[in-house]
Scaffold this motif. Structure first.
Motif, mmCIF file in Angstrom:
data_model
loop_
_atom_site.group_PDB
_atom_site.id
_atom_site.type_symbol
_atom_site.label_atom_id
_atom_site.label_comp_id
_atom_site.label_asym_id
_atom_site.label_seq_id
_atom_site.Cartn_x
_atom_site.Cartn_y
_atom_site.Cartn_z
ATOM 1 N N GLY A 1 32.880 44.816 53.127
ATOM 2 C CA GLY A 1 32.148 43.738 52.470
ATOM 3 C C GLY A 1 31.133 44.256 51.468
ATOM 4 N N ALA A 2 30.374 45.258 51.866
ATOM 5 C CA ALA A 2 29.388 45.844 50.958
ATOM 6 C C ALA A 2 30.087 46.547 49.800
ATOM 7 N N HIS A 3 31.199 47.203 50.081
ATOM 8 C CA HIS A 3 31.938 47.904 49.034
ATOM 9 C C HIS A 3 32.428 46.929 47.964
ATOM 10 N N ARG A 4 32.924 45.779 48.384
ATOM 11 C CA ARG A 4 33.378 44.780 47.401
ATOM 12 C C ARG A 4 32.226 44.352 46.498
ATOM 13 N N GLY A 5 31.026 44.244 47.075
ATOM 14 C CA GLY A 5 29.853 43.912 46.271
ATOM 15 C C GLY A 5 29.534 44.996 45.258
ATOM 16 N N ALA A 6 29.659 46.260 45.661
ATOM 17 C CA ALA A 6 29.398 47.372 44.746
ATOM 18 C C ALA A 6 30.396 47.375 43.593
ATOM 19 N N VAL A 7 31.646 47.015 43.874
ATOM 20 C CA VAL A 7 32.658 46.939 42.824
ATOM 21 C C VAL A 7 32.309 45.846 41.822
ATOM 22 N N VAL A 8 31.819 44.712 42.305
ATOM 23 C CA VAL A 8 31.390 43.626 41.418
ATOM 24 C C VAL A 8 30.274 44.117 40.492
ATOM 25 N N LEU A 9 29.329 44.862 41.026
ATOM 26 C CA LEU A 9 28.225 45.376 40.207
ATOM 27 C C LEU A 9 28.734 46.385 39.177
ATOM 28 N N ALA A 10 29.642 47.258 39.590
ATOM 29 C CA ALA A 10 30.193 48.241 38.651
ATOM 30 C C ALA A 10 30.922 47.557 37.505
ATOM 31 N N GLN A 11 31.661 46.511 37.802
ATOM 32 C CA GLN A 11 32.358 45.774 36.749
ATOM 33 C C GLN A 11 31.373 45.095 35.804
ATOM 34 N N ALA A 12 30.280 44.591 36.361
ATOM 35 C CA ALA A 12 29.267 43.932 35.537
ATOM 36 C C ALA A 12 28.603 44.911 34.581
ATOM 37 N N MET A 13 28.505 46.185 34.968
ATOM 38 C CA MET A 13 27.859 47.178 34.114
ATOM 39 C C MET A 13 28.568 47.339 32.772
ATOM 40 N N GLN A 14 29.797 46.941 32.671
ATOM 41 C CA GLN A 14 30.497 47.025 31.391
ATOM 42 C C GLN A 14 29.893 46.089 30.355
ATOM 43 N N ARG A 15 29.112 45.106 30.820
ATOM 44 C CA ARG A 15 28.469 44.166 29.894
ATOM 45 C C ARG A 15 27.047 44.605 29.541
ATOM 46 N N ALA A 16 26.582 45.698 30.124
ATOM 47 C CA ALA A 16 25.220 46.162 29.847
ATOM 48 C C ALA A 16 25.124 46.696 28.425
ATOM 49 N N ALA A 17 24.016 46.373 27.765
ATOM 50 C CA ALA A 17 23.872 46.715 26.346
ATOM 51 C C ALA A 17 22.787 47.748 26.083
ATOM 52 N N GLY A 18 22.293 48.410 27.119
ATOM 53 C CA GLY A 18 21.299 49.451 26.903
ATOM 54 C C GLY A 18 19.879 48.946 26.786
ATOM 55 N N VAL A 19 19.633 47.727 27.231
ATOM 56 C CA VAL A 19 18.285 47.155 27.273
ATOM 57 C C VAL A 19 17.992 46.800 28.726
ATOM 58 N N LEU A 20 16.854 47.272 29.258
ATOM 59 C CA LEU A 20 16.603 47.108 30.691
ATOM 60 C C LEU A 20 16.614 45.660 31.130
ATOM 61 N N GLN A 21 15.884 44.789 30.431
ATOM 62 C CA GLN A 21 15.801 43.393 30.849
ATOM 63 C C GLN A 21 17.186 42.741 30.831
ATOM 64 N N GLN A 22 17.967 43.015 29.798
ATOM 65 C CA GLN A 22 19.315 42.442 29.714
ATOM 66 C C GLN A 22 20.193 42.971 30.835
ATOM 67 N N THR A 23 20.100 44.270 31.095
ATOM 68 C CA THR A 23 20.919 44.867 32.153
ATOM 69 C C THR A 23 20.530 44.317 33.515
ATOM 70 N N TYR A 24 19.226 44.152 33.739
ATOM 71 C CA TYR A 24 18.805 43.577 35.022
ATOM 72 C C TYR A 24 19.377 42.169 35.184
#
Length: 208
Positions: free
Chosen positions: A61-84
């Motif tokens: 269950g926790a691993h599936r959550g970590a995968v969701v977060l890793a996939q979301a990181m592809q949308r991060a643009a290098g700005v802390l507030q946006q990434t958070y």
């Protein structure tokens, strides 16, 4: 879940541009095959974006959550507030997580730390504990505090999830500067990891 690194295409010198070398080591609860910790680096040429997340609980269950977060990181643009904001939205689809994220460049670290993840920045002269704030990302909306540390010379930063014993402190451990970053992270986990929890350590070194 080991360190995931995302590099811009046609930019083989992204790590050199930020001035940092980032490594991590992670291992699951002794009864599990996968874990819910995430160590992730995304490089932007002149700086690197680093994330350590600890999804609540352990196992599949926790691993599936970590995968969701890793996939979301592809949308991060290098700005802390946006990434958070991206990670907070993703975490709301999971059990929630403790979260550390930072921007690293040749002069400074800017970071957000939410929950029971611990971190330190070390120079040859001093050790500074990273300041966090209480909460669980994804459980309720938080107003994250962005902090900045200026670094005039070589430095090392170390971040660990709560699978590392609270008795661990990097103060007075010269071997943290020796070997590769992955070897250092592995050594901390092996010496101070709690068997009944996922345990992860991320190490960043700046040589200039």
């Amino acid at each position: 879940m080991s360190l995931q690194v995302e590099k811009p295409e046609a930019d083989d010198q992204a790590r050199e541009g930020s001035g940092w070398e980032v490594s991590a080591y992670s291992r699951p609860h002794w009864r599990e095959k996968v874990n819910g910790d995430l160590c992730y680096t995304k490089e932007f040429g002149t700086h690197a974006l680093v994330v350590v997340a600890d999804v609540l609980g352990h196992g599949e269950g926790a691993h599936r959550g970590a995968v969701v977060l890793a996939q979301a990181m592809q949308r991060a643009a290098g700005v802390l507030q946006q990434t958070y904001s991206v990670l907070e939205e993703a975490a709301s689809q999971t059990r929630g997580c403790a979260l550390f994220l930072a921007l690293l460049d040749r002069k400074a670290i800017e970071y957000i730390l939410v929950g029971n993840i611990r971190g330190w920045v070390l120079t040859r002269k001093r050790t500074e504990l990273l300041v966090g704030q209480p909460g669980i990302a994804g459980k309720r909306v938080l107003n994250p505090t962005i902090r900045r540390l200026e670094l005039p010379g070589p430095a090392l930063f170390l971040v660990c999830t709560d699978g590392i014993k609270r008795s661990f402190s990097p103060v007075g451990l010269p071997w943290l500067w020796e070997g590769t970053g992955e070897e250092t992270a592995c050594r901390v986990v092996e010496r101070y990891g709690i068997a009944e929890d996922d345990a992860s350590v991320l190490v960043g070194r700046r040589y200039v």
